[in-house]
Design a protein around this motif. Structure first.
Motif, short mmCIF file in Angstrom:
data_model
loop_
_atom_site.label_atom_id
_atom_site.label_comp_id
_atom_site.label_asym_id
_atom_site.label_seq_id
_atom_site.Cartn_x
_atom_site.Cartn_y
_atom_site.Cartn_z
N CYS A 22 0.89 -1.16 0.00
CA CYS A 22 0.00 0.00 0.00
C CYS A 22 0.93 1.21 0.00
O CYS A 22 1.84 1.28 0.82
N ARG A 37 -3.32 0.47 -3.58
CA ARG A 37 -3.18 -0.81 -2.86
C ARG A 37 -2.98 -1.87 -3.92
O ARG A 37 -3.89 -2.18 -4.69
N SER A 76 -2.95 -2.47 6.00
CA SER A 76 -1.79 -1.64 5.69
C SER A 76 -2.18 -0.33 5.01
O SER A 76 -1.37 0.59 4.93
N ILE A 77 -3.42 -0.24 4.55
CA ILE A 77 -3.92 1.05 4.03
C ILE A 77 -3.80 2.09 5.14
O ILE A 77 -3.27 3.18 4.93
N SER A 110 2.97 -2.95 4.21
CA SER A 110 2.55 -4.30 3.87
C SER A 110 3.72 -5.25 3.80
O SER A 110 3.54 -6.45 3.78
#
Length: 145
Positions: A34, A49, A57-58, A117
Motif C-alpha cells: 500500500c 493498494r 496496511s492502508i 505491507s
C-alpha cells in the motif's frame, strides 16, 4: 518584517511520479504494498493498494505518510519508551513504524510517502525508490518545480 513566505507545493503529477516508481520497486522485490503520498499538511494526493497487499496496511501507510509530513523526519526513529506517549498525545495519529519518509525539495518538506505491507525495511526501500524518481525528474534540465 515579512508576514508571508513563498511556499513550494507538491502537485498531483509529482505525487503520481512518486507512487508509480514506488510500485515498480515493490513489483521488483515481489512485495505487494500500500503506497500513500500526502502533501505537507498530511492530505492525501495519491494512493494505491497493490493486488495482494494487506488491507489493514492502508491505514498504517497513511499514518506513516502523515507522521513523516508533520514531523518532517522519517518514521521509525522515536525511542521505544516514547512511542505510546506520542501516539496517545496525537490521538493515535502518530506512528513509529518504518516506511514513512518526508519529501524534501530545496530544504522544504512538501509532503511525504508512506508504504506498508512488507517488513519495515522493505517499506523503506520502496519509499526511497519513490523519492528517487522525483529527485531524478527535478534534476533534469528544464524541470519544473
Amino acid at each position: 518584517m515579512s508576514f508571508v513566505v513563498p511556499h513550494l507545493r507538491l502537485r498531483y503529477a509529482g505525487a503520481q511520479k512518486i507512487l508509480e516508481s514506488a510500485i515498480r520497486k515493490a513489483e521488483e522485490i515481489k512485495v505487494p504494498q500500500c503506497v500513500v503520498v500526502v502533501d505537507d499538511g498530511g492530505h492525501l494526493l495519491s494512493f494505491a493498494r497493490m493486488d495482494g497487499a494487506k488491507v489493514l496496511s492502508i491505514d498504517s501507510a497513511l499514518a506513516k505518510a502523515r507522521t513523516a509530513a508533520s514531523s518532517r523526519v522519517p518514521t521509525g526513529g522515536v525511542p521505544a519508551e516514547m512511542e505510546q506517549k506520542l501516539s496517545m498525545a496525537t490521538g493515535l495519529k502518530l506512528t513509529n513504524l518504518k516506511g514513512g519518509l518526508p519529501i524534501v525539495v530545496e530544504g522544504h518538506v512538501i509532503g511525504a510517502i508512506g508504504v506498508g505491507s512488507g517488513t519495515g525495511d522493505q517499506d523503506v526501500e520502496v519509499a526511497k525508490a519513490g523519492l528517487a524518481a522525483l529527485a531524478d525528474a527535478l534534476s533534469t534540465p528544464n524541470a519544473k518545480l
